[in-house]
Design an enzyme around this catalytic site. Structure first.
Site, mmCIF file in Angstrom:
data_model
loop_
_atom_site.group_PDB
_atom_site.id
_atom_site.type_symbol
_atom_site.label_atom_id
_atom_site.label_comp_id
_atom_site.label_asym_id
_atom_site.label_seq_id
_atom_site.Cartn_x
_atom_site.Cartn_y
_atom_site.Cartn_z
ATOM 1 N N SER A 131 -4.693 -2.937 -2.105
ATOM 2 C CA SER A 131 -5.017 -3.651 -0.876
ATOM 3 C C SER A 131 -5.358 -5.089 -1.228
ATOM 4 C CB SER A 131 -6.193 -2.982 -0.162
ATOM 5 O OG SER A 131 -6.661 -3.773 0.919
ATOM 6 N N CYS B 26 0.806 -1.221 0.000
ATOM 7 C CA CYS B 26 0.000 0.000 0.000
ATOM 8 C C CYS B 26 0.844 1.278 0.000
ATOM 9 C CB CYS B 26 -0.970 -0.007 1.176
ATOM 10 S SG CYS B 26 -0.209 -0.183 2.800
ATOM 11 N N HIS C 64 -3.023 0.656 7.188
ATOM 12 C CA HIS C 64 -3.215 0.737 5.741
ATOM 13 C C HIS C 64 -3.131 2.206 5.340
ATOM 14 C CE1 HIS C 64 -4.520 -0.177 1.746
ATOM 15 N NE2 HIS C 64 -5.727 0.362 1.889
#
Length: 307
Positions: free
Chosen positions: A163, A111, A146
C-alpha cells in the site's frame, strides 16, 4: 526512468509494449525517449530483489516477514500503468504463472498483484491459511478500494500486502480473532481520514499451485452502514467459523466446472442479515437438518445384501 531493465534482466515484450505506449502518451517526445532507453548500453544496474528461500526449520512468522520484505522491495507502482493484467476469474494455476512472471520481471506492483504474489510465495506453508480481504473506504467525496491477503497461523490472524501507507499492508500474525485484525485496519484507515464502508472476505485459498479452482474473493460482504458494531463483529467471527469448518471438512475452494453440486440448498437468510455469498462448492451448514421423507425411502427390510 524506474522501469528500465533491472540488472539486464529481459522482460516479456507485452509488458514492455504497455510501458512504451504509456510513455508515448504522457511525454511530448515519448517515442524518441522510449527508443533512446531501449538502445542505451550504459544504464545503471538496478538491484533485483531476491525471492526468499527458507529452510524447513524456519518458523512461519519469520517466513511471513521475509515474504513481506520481498513484496515491499518491489515497491509500489505509482505510475498509473498496470504492468500485470490480473483477472480474478482465472484459475489458480494461471494466477500462479503470472506471479512467477512478477518475480522474473521485478517491476513495481499494486495491492492486487501483491495478494497474488503473496499466495505464490506461501504455497509451501501448508499450515498457513490464506484468504483475501477487500476494503472499500470513503474520503473527501470519493471511494477507494484496497485488498490484502489475510493469513491465519496457529489461530492467530495477520495480513500480507502492499500500500501507499505502511499501516495498510503487513500485519504480523498476532491477532487472536479475525475481528481484531479488521478493527486494526479500520483504525489505520481512520488515522488516514478514511471511513470504512464495506469489507469483503473470501475463503481459504488452495496450496496446490496447479489447481484449476478459482479463488473465492467475496464469500461475505459486510456493509458497515447497515450493521451495528456488535453485528459487524459477529459477522466477522461467523466468517472465521465458516473457514474453520471448511478446513475441518478437508474441502478447498470450489471447482470451476459447470457441474456444481445441485442438491445443496442455500440456507435461509433473514431480511436484516448482511449480504453473504455462499461458497459454490460448500455451503455454511444450517442450524438443523430437514427430516427425511418417509415416502421417498424404500423399505429395505425384505432385502438381503449379496456379495
Amino acid at each position: 526512468p524506474f522501469f528500465v531493465n533491472r540488472g539486464g534482466l529481459p522482460v516479456d515484450e507485452p509488458t514492455w509494449e504497455r510501458m512504451w505506449r504509456h510513455v508515448g502518451r504522457i511525454h511530448p517526445e515519448g517515442d524518441r525517449v522510449a527508443q533512446r532507453i531501449r538502445g542505451a548500453a550504459d544504464l545503471p544496474k538496478i538491484p533485483i530483489p531476491s525471492v526468499p528461500v527458507f529452510q524447513p526449520s524456519t518458523p512461519i512468522p519469520e517466513r511471513l516477514e521475509a515474504v513481506q520484505r520481498y513484496i515491499r522491495e518491489l515497491q509500489y507502482n505509482h505510475t498509473g500503468t498496470q504492468f500485470f493484467e490480473i483477472k480474478k476469474s482465472r484459475p489458480l494455476t494461471g494466477l500462479m504463472d503470472l506471479a512467477k512472471e512478477m518475480t522474473k520481471e521485478a517491476l513495481p506492483i499494486k495491492c492486487l498483484e501483491a495478494v497474488i504474489l503473496g499466495i505464490y510465495l506461501t504455497n509451501n506453508m501448508t499450515t498457513l491459511d490464506r484468504f483475501p480481504i477487500s476494503f472499500k473506504t470513503h474520503f473527501s467525496g470519493n471511494y477507494f478500494r484496497h485488498i490484502v491477503l489475510g493469513v491465519n497461523f496457529g489461530g492467530r490472524y495477520g495480513a500480507l500486502g502492499i500500500s501507499r501507507r505502511e499501516e495498510l499492508m503487513y500485519k504480523a500474525p498476532v491477532f487472536r480473532t479475525l475481528s481484531e485484525l479488521i478493527f486494526d485496519f479500520e483504525e489505520a484507515y481512520r488515522r488516514c481520514w478514511h471511513t470504512l464502508k464495506k469489507v469483503k472476505l473470501g475463503h481459504c485459498v488452495s496450496h496446490d499451485p496447479h489447481s484449476v479452482e478459482q479463488i473465492e474473493w467475496k464469500h461475505s460482504i459486510l456493509d458497515l452502514d447497515k450493521l451495528s458494531r456488535e453485528d459487524f463483529r459477529k459477522e466477522l467471527e461467523r466468517h472465521a467459523r465458516d473457514m474453520r469448518l471448511k478446513i475441518g471438512k478437508g474441502t478447498g475452494p470450489p471447482s470451476p466446472t459447470k457441474d456444481r453440486k445441485k442438491d445443496v440448498s442455500s440456507p435461509q437468510r433473514g431480511q436484516a442479515s448482511p449480504h453473504r455469498r455462499n461458497s459454490r462448492g460448500d455451503r455454511r451448514p444450517s442450524g438443523e437438518k430437514k427430516p427425511a421423507d418417509s415416502k421417498a425411502m424404500p423399505d429395505l427390510n425384505g432385502y438381503q445384501i449379496r456379495v
